[in-house]
Design an enzyme around this catalytic site. Structure first.
Site, short mmCIF file in Angstrom:
data_model
loop_
_atom_site.label_atom_id
_atom_site.label_comp_id
_atom_site.label_asym_id
_atom_site.label_seq_id
_atom_site.Cartn_x
_atom_site.Cartn_y
_atom_site.Cartn_z
N ASN A 12 0.87 -1.18 0.00
CA ASN A 12 0.00 0.00 0.00
C ASN A 12 0.91 1.23 0.00
O ASN A 12 1.53 1.54 1.02
CB ASN A 12 -0.88 -0.05 1.26
CG ASN A 12 -1.68 1.22 1.48
OD1 ASN A 12 -1.75 2.08 0.61
ND2 ASN A 12 -2.27 1.34 2.66
N TRP A 13 0.98 1.88 -1.15
CA TRP A 13 1.90 3.02 -1.26
C TRP A 13 1.35 4.27 -0.58
O TRP A 13 2.07 5.26 -0.45
CB TRP A 13 2.19 3.32 -2.74
CG TRP A 13 3.15 2.35 -3.38
CD1 TRP A 13 3.76 1.27 -2.77
CD2 TRP A 13 3.63 2.38 -4.73
NE1 TRP A 13 4.57 0.63 -3.67
CE2 TRP A 13 4.53 1.28 -4.88
CE3 TRP A 13 3.40 3.20 -5.83
CZ2 TRP A 13 5.18 1.01 -6.09
CZ3 TRP A 13 4.05 2.93 -7.03
CH2 TRP A 13 4.94 1.86 -7.16
N LYS A 14 0.09 4.25 -0.19
CA LYS A 14 -0.54 5.43 0.44
C LYS A 14 -0.33 6.66 -0.44
O LYS A 14 -0.35 6.54 -1.66
CB LYS A 14 0.00 5.61 1.86
CG LYS A 14 -0.12 4.31 2.69
CD LYS A 14 0.13 4.49 4.14
CE LYS A 14 -0.02 3.14 4.84
NZ LYS A 14 0.15 3.20 6.28
N HIS A 100 -9.26 1.08 5.44
CA HIS A 100 -7.95 1.25 6.08
C HIS A 100 -8.12 2.18 7.28
O HIS A 100 -8.93 3.12 7.23
CB HIS A 100 -6.95 1.83 5.08
CG HIS A 100 -5.55 1.82 5.62
ND1 HIS A 100 -5.11 2.76 6.51
CD2 HIS A 100 -4.53 0.95 5.43
CE1 HIS A 100 -3.85 2.47 6.84
NE2 HIS A 100 -3.48 1.39 6.19
N GLU A 102 -6.49 4.56 8.32
CA GLU A 102 -6.29 5.98 8.01
C GLU A 102 -7.54 6.58 7.39
O GLU A 102 -7.84 7.76 7.59
CB GLU A 102 -5.05 6.15 7.11
CG GLU A 102 -3.77 5.93 7.91
CD GLU A 102 -2.59 5.40 7.12
OE1 GLU A 102 -2.61 5.47 5.88
OE2 GLU A 102 -1.63 4.91 7.77
N GLU A 170 -4.90 -5.15 10.80
CA GLU A 170 -3.84 -4.15 10.99
C GLU A 170 -4.07 -3.41 12.30
O GLU A 170 -4.89 -2.47 12.36
CB GLU A 170 -3.87 -3.14 9.85
CG GLU A 170 -3.66 -3.74 8.48
CD GLU A 170 -3.12 -2.71 7.50
OE1 GLU A 170 -2.02 -2.93 6.98
OE2 GLU A 170 -3.79 -1.69 7.27
N GLY A 176 3.04 1.98 10.77
CA GLY A 176 4.04 3.05 10.63
C GLY A 176 4.82 3.36 11.88
O GLY A 176 5.50 4.37 11.96
N SER A 214 3.80 -2.41 10.16
CA SER A 214 5.26 -2.48 10.36
C SER A 214 5.86 -3.81 9.92
O SER A 214 6.83 -4.29 10.52
CB SER A 214 5.62 -2.17 11.81
OG SER A 214 5.31 -0.82 12.12
N GLY A 235 2.96 -1.18 4.21
CA GLY A 235 2.98 0.24 3.86
C GLY A 235 4.38 0.70 3.51
O GLY A 235 4.84 0.53 2.39
N GLY A 236 5.08 1.25 4.49
CA GLY A 236 6.39 1.87 4.27
C GLY A 236 7.37 0.99 3.51
O GLY A 236 8.08 1.46 2.60
P1 PGA Z 1 3.20 0.12 7.54
O1 PGA Z 1 1.69 0.34 7.03
O2 PGA Z 1 3.69 -1.15 6.92
O3 PGA Z 1 3.95 1.33 7.09
O4 PGA Z 1 3.12 0.00 9.04
C1 PGA Z 1 0.82 -0.74 6.88
C2 PGA Z 1 -0.50 -0.26 6.36
O5 PGA Z 1 -0.98 0.80 6.76
O6 PGA Z 1 -1.11 -0.95 5.51
#
Ligand code: PGA
Length: 252
Positions: A12-14, A100, A102, A170, A176, A214, A235-236
Site C-alpha cells: 500500500n503506497w498510500k 484502512h 487511516e 492491521e 508506521g 510495520s 505500507g512503508g
Molecule cells: P506500515 O503500514 O507497513 O507502514 O506499518 C501498513 C499499512 O498501513 O497498511
C-alpha cells in the site's frame, strides 16, 4: 501459512509516488517476479489513484497486480474528488483496499461506509481487501477481540466469498510505528477473525486473512509463519522494490 490458501503479499503506497520515481520501482518488482515461472503467492501494489493507469500498464502480463486504496460506494454521480470502483477497474485495478484505519480515522468512515465500499468493489469485479484493527487504547483496555468482531461483522460485504474478499488485520498502533504484536498475539486475532468469518460465511477456510502493520524484511518470515496468516499488507516497506521483495520472498 495454510496450503489451501494462496498467500497475498500486498503493498500500500498510500499518498506516495510520482510517475518518475514510482515506475522504476514497479519495473524492478515486475522483473524480480518474472524470475519465478510459477510464483506461489499473489503480489499486489496499491499505488495512489493517479498512478494506477501507468503502473497497470507496466505490470501488464506479469504476476504483479494493481489495486486502489479506496473507492466510493456509488458507481458514478455528483461526488467531487471521489473515484468509483468501476473507475478503478476501468483503469487497470484488480483489487481495492477499503476501511484502512487511516480512512476510518481521517475521513470518519464507519463500518457501514466500509461495507458499502466493499460491496462497490465486488460490484465492479474487484477483490475487496477489508481492513480491521484495534487502537492502542482498545488493546490496553482488553477490547481487541470485541472491536475486531464488530468490524468484521459490520464491514464484511454482502456476497463475500473467498474469491472476492480478503481481510487485513492491521493493529492501528502497529501501522508506521515499527511496533508489531507478538506472533502469539497475531495468532489469537487471526484465529478469532477466521471464527467470525465462519459464522458469517459458513465456510471461511479458504478466505485469506493478511497481517499488516510495520511488516518489513526482517520480521516478515516470523509473521508469515503464524497460523492463519495468509500474507501481508505492507505500507512503508512497499515503496522500494528492494525493501518489498524480501517480504515477497517469504511466500514466493
Ligand atoms: P506500515 O503500514 O507497513 O507502514 O506499518 C501498513 C499499512 O498501513 O497498511
Amino acid at each position: 501459512m495454510s496450503k489451501q490458501r494462496r498467500p497475498l503479499i500486498a503493498g500500500n503506497w498510500k499518498m506516495n509516488g510520482l510517475a518518475g520515481s514510482a515506475a522504476p520501482e514497479l519495473q524492478e518488482l515486475v522483473k524480480r517476479a518474472g524470475e519465478h515461472s510459477d510464483p506461489a503467492c499473489d503480489i499486489l501494489i496499491c499505488p495512489p489513484a493517479t498512478l494506477i493507469d501507468k503502473m497497470a500498464g507496466l505490470a501488464k502480463g506479469s504476476a504483479v497486480k494493481i489495486g486502489g486504496q479506496d473507492c466510493h460506494a456509488n458507481e458514478s454521480g455528483a461526488h467531487t474528488g471521489d473515484i468509483s470502483a468501476e473507475m478503478l477497474k476501468d483503469t487497470g485495478a484488480d483489487y481495492c483496499i477499503v476501511g484502512h484505519s487511516e480512512r476510518r480515522a481521517d475521513h470518519g468512515e464507519s463500518n457501514a461506509v466500509v461495507k458499502a465500499k466493499a460491496e462497490a468493489a465486488l460490484r465492479a469485479g474487484l477483490t475487496a481487501i477489508v481492513c480491521v484493527g484495534e487502537t492502542l487504547a482498545e488493546r490496553e483496555g482488553d477490547k481487541t477481540l470485541d472491536v475486531i468482531s464488530d468490524q468484521v461483522r459490520n464491514s464484511l460485504p454482502e456476497g463475500a466469498t473467498a474469491g472476492n474478499t480478503v481481510i487485513a488485520y492491521e493493529p492501528v498502533w502497529a501501522i508506521g510505528t515499527g511496533k508489531t504484536p507478538t506472533p502469539e498475539d497475531v495468532a489469537v486475532v487471526h484465529a478469532h477473525i477466521r471464527k467470525e468469518l465462519g459464522s458469517l460465511m459458513g465456510d471461511s477456510e479458504a478466505v485469506r486473512v493478511l497481517y499488516g502493520g510495520s511488516v518489513k524484511g526482517s520480521n516478515a518470515a516470523e509473521l508469515m509463519a503464524v497460523e492463519n496468516v495468509d500474507g501481508a499488507l505492507v505500507g512503508g516497506a512497499s515503496l522500494k522494490a528492494s525493501d518489498f521483495w524480501p517480504i515477497v520472498e517469504t511466500s514466493i
